[in-house]
Design a protein around this motif. Structure first.
Motif, PDB file in Angstrom:
ATOM      1  N   ARG A  43       1.145  -1.045   0.049  1.00  0.00           N
ATOM      2  CA  ARG A  43       0.020  -0.060   0.347  1.00  0.00           C
ATOM      3  C   ARG A  43       0.864   1.114  -0.409  1.00  0.00           C
ATOM      4  O   ARG A  43       2.009   1.403   0.392  1.00  0.00           O
ATOM      5  CB  ARG A  43      -0.453  -0.225   1.018  1.00  0.00           C
ATOM      6  CG  ARG A  43      -0.170   0.031   2.822  1.00  0.00           C
ATOM      7  CD  ARG A  43      -0.838  -0.546   3.551  1.00  0.00           C
ATOM      8  NE  ARG A  43      -0.535   0.087   4.928  1.00  0.00           N
ATOM      9  CZ  ARG A  43       0.481  -1.114   5.702  1.00  0.00           C
ATOM     10  NH1 ARG A  43       0.670  -2.155   4.539  1.00  0.00           N
ATOM     11  NH2 ARG A  43       0.873  -0.726   7.122  1.00  0.00           N
ATOM     12  N   GLY A  71       4.274   0.429   2.272  1.00  0.00           N
ATOM     13  CA  GLY A  71       3.750  -0.595   3.837  1.00  0.00           C
ATOM     14  C   GLY A  71       3.934  -1.387   3.552  1.00  0.00           C
ATOM     15  O   GLY A  71       2.906  -1.705   2.123  1.00  0.00           O
ATOM     16  N   GLU A 117       4.173  -6.310   9.887  1.00  0.00           N
ATOM     17  CA  GLU A 117       3.978  -4.696   8.862  1.00  0.00           C
ATOM     18  C   GLU A 117       4.964  -4.396   8.847  1.00  0.00           C
ATOM     19  O   GLU A 117       5.803  -3.794   9.962  1.00  0.00           O
ATOM     20  CB  GLU A 117       2.986  -3.812   9.498  1.00  0.00           C
ATOM     21  CG  GLU A 117       1.571  -4.665   9.995  1.00  0.00           C
ATOM     22  CD  GLU A 117       0.819  -4.045   8.516  1.00  0.00           C
ATOM     23  OE1 GLU A 117       1.310  -3.500   8.249  1.00  0.00           O
ATOM     24  OE2 GLU A 117      -1.002  -4.520   8.508  1.00  0.00           O
ATOM     25  N   VAL A 163       1.885   4.998   1.599  1.00  0.00           N
ATOM     26  CA  VAL A 163       1.372   5.691   2.296  1.00  0.00           C
ATOM     27  C   VAL A 163       1.249   7.148   2.957  1.00  0.00           C
ATOM     28  O   VAL A 163       1.968   7.323   2.159  1.00  0.00           O
ATOM     29  CB  VAL A 163       2.119   4.726   4.268  1.00  0.00           C
ATOM     30  CG1 VAL A 163       1.952   5.880   5.169  1.00  0.00           C
ATOM     31  CG2 VAL A 163       1.786   3.653   4.383  1.00  0.00           C
ATOM     32  N   HIS A 164       0.035   7.623   2.733  1.00  0.00           N
ATOM     33  CA  HIS A 164       0.253   9.137   2.582  1.00  0.00           C
ATOM     34  C   HIS A 164       0.328   9.959   3.982  1.00  0.00           C
ATOM     35  O   HIS A 164      -0.463   8.893   4.891  1.00  0.00           O
ATOM     36  CB  HIS A 164      -1.114   9.248   1.476  1.00  0.00           C
ATOM     37  CG  HIS A 164      -0.837   8.926   0.696  1.00  0.00           C
ATOM     38  ND1 HIS A 164      -0.419   9.334  -0.710  1.00  0.00           N
ATOM     39  CD2 HIS A 164      -1.454   7.600   0.023  1.00  0.00           C
ATOM     40  CE1 HIS A 164      -0.848   8.455  -1.799  1.00  0.00           C
ATOM     41  NE2 HIS A 164      -1.429   7.005  -1.803  1.00  0.00           N
ATOM     42  N   ILE A 177       6.966  -0.020   7.280  1.00  0.00           N
ATOM     43  CA  ILE A 177       6.695   1.487   6.592  1.00  0.00           C
ATOM     44  C   ILE A 177       8.431   0.855   5.761  1.00  0.00           C
ATOM     45  O   ILE A 177       9.442   0.802   6.289  1.00  0.00           O
ATOM     46  CB  ILE A 177       6.802   1.891   7.213  1.00  0.00           C
ATOM     47  CG1 ILE A 177       5.374   1.552   7.733  1.00  0.00           C
ATOM     48  CG2 ILE A 177       6.066   2.844   6.146  1.00  0.00           C
ATOM     49  CD1 ILE A 177       4.431   1.776   7.140  1.00  0.00           C
ATOM     50  N   TYR A 185       6.053   6.751  -5.468  1.00  0.00           N
ATOM     51  CA  TYR A 185       5.738   6.666  -4.302  1.00  0.00           C
ATOM     52  C   TYR A 185       6.521   7.174  -2.831  1.00  0.00           C
ATOM     53  O   TYR A 185       7.719   5.802  -3.349  1.00  0.00           O
ATOM     54  CB  TYR A 185       4.251   5.617  -4.089  1.00  0.00           C
ATOM     55  CG  TYR A 185       3.327   5.461  -4.940  1.00  0.00           C
ATOM     56  CD1 TYR A 185       2.620   6.207  -3.912  1.00  0.00           C
ATOM     57  CD2 TYR A 185       3.425   4.568  -5.487  1.00  0.00           C
ATOM     58  CE1 TYR A 185       1.364   6.282  -4.764  1.00  0.00           C
ATOM     59  CE2 TYR A 185       1.823   3.817  -6.018  1.00  0.00           C
ATOM     60  CZ  TYR A 185       0.827   5.126  -5.901  1.00  0.00           C
ATOM     61  OH  TYR A 185      -0.598   4.792  -6.454  1.00  0.00           O
ATOM     62  N   TYR A 238      -4.086   8.752   4.945  1.00  0.00           N
ATOM     63  CA  TYR A 238      -4.393   8.022   4.549  1.00  0.00           C
ATOM     64  C   TYR A 238      -3.547   6.999   4.167  1.00  0.00           C
ATOM     65  O   TYR A 238      -2.455   6.755   3.934  1.00  0.00           O
ATOM     66  CB  TYR A 238      -5.550   8.183   3.736  1.00  0.00           C
ATOM     67  CG  TYR A 238      -5.323   8.819   2.103  1.00  0.00           C
ATOM     68  CD1 TYR A 238      -4.974   8.245   1.149  1.00  0.00           C
ATOM     69  CD2 TYR A 238      -4.753  10.347   2.252  1.00  0.00           C
ATOM     70  CE1 TYR A 238      -5.011   8.637   0.219  1.00  0.00           C
ATOM     71  CE2 TYR A 238      -4.148  10.626   0.800  1.00  0.00           C
ATOM     72  CZ  TYR A 238      -4.315   9.569  -0.240  1.00  0.00           C
ATOM     73  OH  TYR A 238      -4.416  10.188  -1.715  1.00  0.00           O
ATOM     74  N   GLU A 239      -4.351   5.573   3.476  1.00  0.00           N
ATOM     75  CA  GLU A 239      -3.681   4.829   2.241  1.00  0.00           C
ATOM     76  C   GLU A 239      -4.308   4.082   1.163  1.00  0.00           C
ATOM     77  O   GLU A 239      -5.320   4.478   1.292  1.00  0.00           O
ATOM     78  CB  GLU A 239      -3.281   3.827   3.506  1.00  0.00           C
ATOM     79  CG  GLU A 239      -2.343   3.384   4.250  1.00  0.00           C
ATOM     80  CD  GLU A 239      -1.670   2.666   5.266  1.00  0.00           C
ATOM     81  OE1 GLU A 239      -2.667   1.361   5.168  1.00  0.00           O
ATOM     82  OE2 GLU A 239      -1.087   2.667   6.422  1.00  0.00           O
ATOM     83  N   GLU A 240      -3.144   3.783   0.688  1.00  0.00           N
ATOM     84  CA  GLU A 240      -4.005   3.374  -0.677  1.00  0.00           C
ATOM     85  C   GLU A 240      -3.595   1.609  -0.856  1.00  0.00           C
ATOM     86  O   GLU A 240      -2.371   1.912  -1.783  1.00  0.00           O
ATOM     87  CB  GLU A 240      -3.838   3.960  -1.864  1.00  0.00           C
ATOM     88  CG  GLU A 240      -4.316   3.861  -3.421  1.00  0.00           C
ATOM     89  CD  GLU A 240      -3.613   5.357  -3.907  1.00  0.00           C
ATOM     90  OE1 GLU A 240      -3.409   5.162  -5.715  1.00  0.00           O
ATOM     91  OE2 GLU A 240      -2.518   5.702  -3.806  1.00  0.00           O
TER      92      GLU A 240
END
Length: 199
Positions: free
Chosen positions: A50, A102, A149, A52-53, A151, A98, A56-58
């Protein structure tokens, strides 16, 4: 010590430690441990990537193992074809833009506790190291399913190198090494396609 033999290629016997794999300057030509080293019965079940912004996440990519493909007996026999630990990803060029990524790696383990479960991941374009990551889980409880998890802060790529990666699908490769108490137990490989074209 392990003498790597794969696809008819052989390498000299070396001690495969985290320091050793972190010193590699190109993708390994062979797998550096046999399937039988996975005495902890570590089994990867699912994987998500994903972006990571701020706030929020995409979701960019997700894959899960088919439950019907579950292996009853781990570790796998050393005669198992190496293709089961190789994978190809087609992401497209957008993933290279990006700054923060993550990942979620879902895995299960068998009856033995796992101490200092360490992942060293090395990414190359041809023989150029473009990024390297090193993460450790201090302890994993036996007979559990877990999610790891992570990052990643992505390196800023030179524009010419970035374009070369996009223009040359499958020439970006990675080695993922998994250690328990600094003993190599798993080694997986991946190839990447960052072009617009579907494979």
């Amino acid at each position: 010590l392990f003498e790597g033999i794969s696809r008819g290629l052989a390498m000299a016997t070396v001690e495969v430690t985290p320091d050793y794999v972190n010193s590699l300057t190109r993708p390994s030509e062979v797998f550096l441990c046999p399937f039988s080293h996975n005495v902890y019965k570590i089994d990867f079940i699912g994987f998500k990537i994903r972006a990571v912004h701020d706030g929020y996440e995409e979701l960019l990519f997700e894959i899960r193992k088919d439950p019907e493909d579950d292996v009853d007996e781990l570790p796998l026999d050393d005669s198992t074809d190496d293709s089961v630990r190789e994978i190809r990803y087609h992401f497209g060029p957008g993933l290279l833009d990006y700054p923060t990524i993550g990942t979620s790696l879902e895995f299960s383990i068998g009856e033995h506790p796992v101490h200092n479960f360490r992942m060293v991941e090395r990414h190359y374009f041809r023989d150029i190291l473009i990024k390297s990551f090193d993460f450790t889980l201090p302890f994993v409880i036996p007979n559990t399913t877990n999610t790891w998890e992570v990052i990643y802060t992505m390196p800023e790529l030179d524009p010419m190198l970035k374009q070369a990666i996009i223009d040359n699908p499958w020439e970006t490769k990675s080695d993922s090494f998994y250690f328990v108490n600094d003993q190599l137990v798993m080694h997986n490989k991946a190839d990447y396609n960052y072009s617009e074209d579907q494979p």
